[in-house]
Design a protein around this motif. Structure first.
Motif, PDB file in Angstrom:
ATOM      1  N   ALA A  98     -55.737 -53.861  16.221  1.00 39.58           N
ATOM      2  CA  ALA A  98     -56.624 -53.535  14.874  1.00 39.58           C
ATOM      3  C   ALA A  98     -57.656 -52.264  15.105  1.00 39.58           C
ATOM      4  CB  ALA A  98     -57.216 -54.829  14.366  1.00 39.58           C
ATOM      5  N   ALA A  99     -58.279 -52.274  16.330  1.00 35.22           N
ATOM      6  CA  ALA A  99     -59.400 -51.223  16.561  1.00 35.22           C
ATOM      7  C   ALA A  99     -58.649 -49.917  16.632  1.00 35.22           C
ATOM      8  CB  ALA A  99     -60.091 -51.514  17.791  1.00 35.22           C
ATOM      9  N   ALA A 100     -57.455 -49.645  17.112  1.00 32.96           N
ATOM     10  CA  ALA A 100     -56.805 -48.559  16.967  1.00 32.96           C
ATOM     11  C   ALA A 100     -56.385 -47.993  15.526  1.00 32.96           C
ATOM     12  CB  ALA A 100     -55.429 -48.641  17.871  1.00 32.96           C
ATOM     13  N   LEU A 101     -56.308 -49.012  14.854  1.00 35.19           N
ATOM     14  CA  LEU A 101     -55.582 -48.627  13.495  1.00 35.19           C
ATOM     15  C   LEU A 101     -56.938 -48.469  12.550  1.00 35.19           C
ATOM     16  CD1 LEU A 101     -52.984 -51.522  12.622  1.00 35.19           C
ATOM     17  CD2 LEU A 101     -52.659 -48.985  12.579  1.00 35.19           C
ATOM     18  N   ARG A 102     -58.006 -48.959  12.970  1.00 35.85           N
ATOM     19  CA  ARG A 102     -59.293 -48.641  12.234  1.00 35.85           C
ATOM     20  C   ARG A 102     -59.558 -47.308  12.389  1.00 35.85           C
ATOM     21  NH1 ARG A 102     -62.230 -52.368  14.555  1.00 35.85           N
ATOM     22  NH2 ARG A 102     -61.178 -54.117  13.717  1.00 35.85           N
ATOM     23  N   ASP A 103     -59.560 -46.660  13.807  1.00 38.75           N
ATOM     24  CA  ASP A 103     -59.876 -45.649  13.999  1.00 38.75           C
ATOM     25  C   ASP A 103     -59.056 -44.532  13.432  1.00 38.75           C
ATOM     26  OD1 ASP A 103     -61.921 -46.369  15.751  1.00 38.75           O
ATOM     27  OD2 ASP A 103     -60.544 -46.313  17.679  1.00 38.75           O
ATOM     28  N   VAL A 104     -57.674 -44.707  13.246  1.00 34.36           N
ATOM     29  CA  VAL A 104     -56.884 -43.716  12.746  1.00 34.36           C
ATOM     30  C   VAL A 104     -57.087 -43.655  11.148  1.00 34.36           C
ATOM     31  CG1 VAL A 104     -54.379 -43.617  11.975  1.00 34.36           C
ATOM     32  CG2 VAL A 104     -54.612 -44.139  14.239  1.00 34.36           C
ATOM     33  N   THR A 105     -57.562 -44.842  10.512  1.00 33.16           N
ATOM     34  CA  THR A 105     -57.683 -44.534   9.142  1.00 33.16           C
ATOM     35  C   THR A 105     -59.214 -44.128   8.925  1.00 33.16           C
ATOM     36  OG1 THR A 105     -58.786 -46.845   9.340  1.00 33.16           O
ATOM     37  CG2 THR A 105     -56.188 -46.565   8.627  1.00 33.16           C
ATOM     38  N   ALA A 106     -59.996 -44.473   9.955  1.00 33.41           N
ATOM     39  CA  ALA A 106     -61.389 -43.722   9.801  1.00 33.41           C
ATOM     40  C   ALA A 106     -61.473 -42.178  10.100  1.00 33.41           C
ATOM     41  CB  ALA A 106     -62.330 -44.643  10.661  1.00 33.41           C
ATOM     42  N   ASN A 107     -60.440 -41.631  10.861  1.00 32.32           N
ATOM     43  CA  ASN A 107     -60.365 -40.299  11.033  1.00 32.32           C
ATOM     44  C   ASN A 107     -59.493 -39.338  10.063  1.00 32.32           C
ATOM     45  OD1 ASN A 107     -62.198 -40.554  13.241  1.00 32.32           O
ATOM     46  ND2 ASN A 107     -60.591 -40.981  14.538  1.00 32.32           N
ATOM     47  N   ARG A 108     -58.796 -40.124   9.030  1.00 32.78           N
ATOM     48  CA  ARG A 108     -58.161 -39.429   8.141  1.00 32.78           C
ATOM     49  C   ARG A 108     -59.071 -38.711   7.153  1.00 32.78           C
ATOM     50  NH1 ARG A 108     -53.624 -43.186   5.713  1.00 32.78           N
ATOM     51  NH2 ARG A 108     -55.309 -43.813   4.416  1.00 32.78           N
ATOM     52  N   PRO A 109     -58.263 -37.721   6.592  1.00 32.79           N
ATOM     53  CA  PRO A 109     -59.348 -36.953   5.435  1.00 32.79           C
ATOM     54  C   PRO A 109     -59.423 -37.566   4.191  1.00 32.79           C
ATOM     55  CG  PRO A 109     -57.181 -35.424   6.242  1.00 32.79           C
ATOM     56  CD  PRO A 109     -57.305 -36.821   7.193  1.00 32.79           C
ATOM     57  N   ALA A 110     -60.149 -37.427   3.469  1.00 33.60           N
ATOM     58  CA  ALA A 110     -60.502 -38.356   2.189  1.00 33.60           C
ATOM     59  C   ALA A 110     -59.323 -38.354   1.366  1.00 33.60           C
ATOM     60  CB  ALA A 110     -61.688 -37.353   1.300  1.00 33.60           C
ATOM     61  N   ALA A 111     -58.520 -37.415   1.213  1.00 38.25           N
ATOM     62  CA  ALA A 111     -57.201 -37.579   0.359  1.00 38.25           C
ATOM     63  C   ALA A 111     -56.304 -38.634   1.085  1.00 38.25           C
ATOM     64  CB  ALA A 111     -56.427 -36.117   0.230  1.00 38.25           C
ATOM     65  N   ALA A 112     -56.339 -38.584   2.306  1.00 40.73           N
ATOM     66  CA  ALA A 112     -55.384 -39.585   3.030  1.00 40.73           C
ATOM     67  C   ALA A 112     -56.011 -40.933   2.999  1.00 40.73           C
ATOM     68  CB  ALA A 112     -55.213 -38.999   4.751  1.00 40.73           C
ATOM     69  N   ALA A 113     -57.167 -41.097   2.878  1.00 40.29           N
ATOM     70  CA  ALA A 113     -57.854 -42.378   3.074  1.00 40.29           C
ATOM     71  C   ALA A 113     -57.633 -43.279   1.843  1.00 40.29           C
ATOM     72  CB  ALA A 113     -59.282 -42.136   3.365  1.00 40.29           C
ATOM     73  N   GLY A 114     -56.990 -42.595   0.871  1.00 42.05           N
ATOM     74  CA  GLY A 114     -56.636 -43.493  -0.446  1.00 42.05           C
ATOM     75  C   GLY A 114     -57.443 -42.820  -1.483  1.00 42.05           C
ATOM     76  N   ARG A 115     -58.000 -41.767  -1.371  1.00 45.63           N
ATOM     77  CA  ARG A 115     -58.660 -41.045  -2.825  1.00 45.63           C
ATOM     78  C   ARG A 115     -57.427 -40.127  -3.359  1.00 45.63           C
ATOM     79  NH1 ARG A 115     -63.622 -40.601   0.528  1.00 45.63           N
ATOM     80  NH2 ARG A 115     -64.910 -42.623  -0.252  1.00 45.63           N
ATOM     81  N   GLY A 116     -57.484 -39.776  -4.582  1.00 40.97           N
ATOM     82  CA  GLY A 116     -56.791 -38.764  -5.120  1.00 40.97           C
ATOM     83  C   GLY A 116     -57.216 -37.506  -4.931  1.00 40.97           C
ATOM     84  N   THR A 117     -56.667 -36.529  -4.992  1.00 43.33           N
ATOM     85  CA  THR A 117     -57.245 -34.877  -4.733  1.00 43.33           C
ATOM     86  C   THR A 117     -58.351 -34.739  -5.791  1.00 43.33           C
ATOM     87  OG1 THR A 117     -55.395 -34.068  -6.387  1.00 43.33           O
ATOM     88  CG2 THR A 117     -55.140 -34.248  -4.028  1.00 43.33           C
TER      89      THR A 117
END
Length: 125
Positions: A98-117
């Protein structure tokens, strides 16, 4: 409002596609399902014995303590034992994934984190 689940899956990989997420869910299920089934069977045995094996449940163990009381107390013991076992299991197997996945999702760009462009552009401005 833009649905993050719909908009992010077109442009970026979804967390559910990550093999670590698949392993996290599989590990969780390998622990939870068998333990839940075992506990439910144990509880069902206690209830059925209380209903249909009254003579057995009334058997004295020591003084005024009978089998029914011992089984009832063992329900509490098994519940706390399962909670402790799950805590240890989660700390060893689930929390690192879970910590590894949390790090991956925290380091994604804003569009990749679930926001529209469009929303990502507004946040960056």
């Amino acid at each position: 409002m833009i649905d993050p689940a719909v908009s992010s899956r077109r442009d970026t990989p979804w967390i559910g596609d990550d093999p670590r997420f698949t392993e996290l869910r599989a590990s969780y299920r390998r622990f939870v399902f068998p333990v839940t089934a075992a506990f439910l069977l144990w509880f069902l045995a206690y209830v059925l014995c209380s209903a249909y094996a009254r003579g057995f449940m009334a058997t004295k163990v020591a003084g005024n303590v009978n089998v029914a009381l011992v089984f009832g107390l063992l329900q509490f013991v098994s519940t706390f034992g399962i909670a402790l076992a799950y805590g240890r299991f989660a700390a060893r197997r689930l929390d690192p994934l879970a910590a590894a996945l949390r790090d991956v999702t925290a380091n994604r760009p804003a569009a990749a984190a679930g926001r529209g462009t469009r929303e990502a552009t507004e946040v960056q401005a």
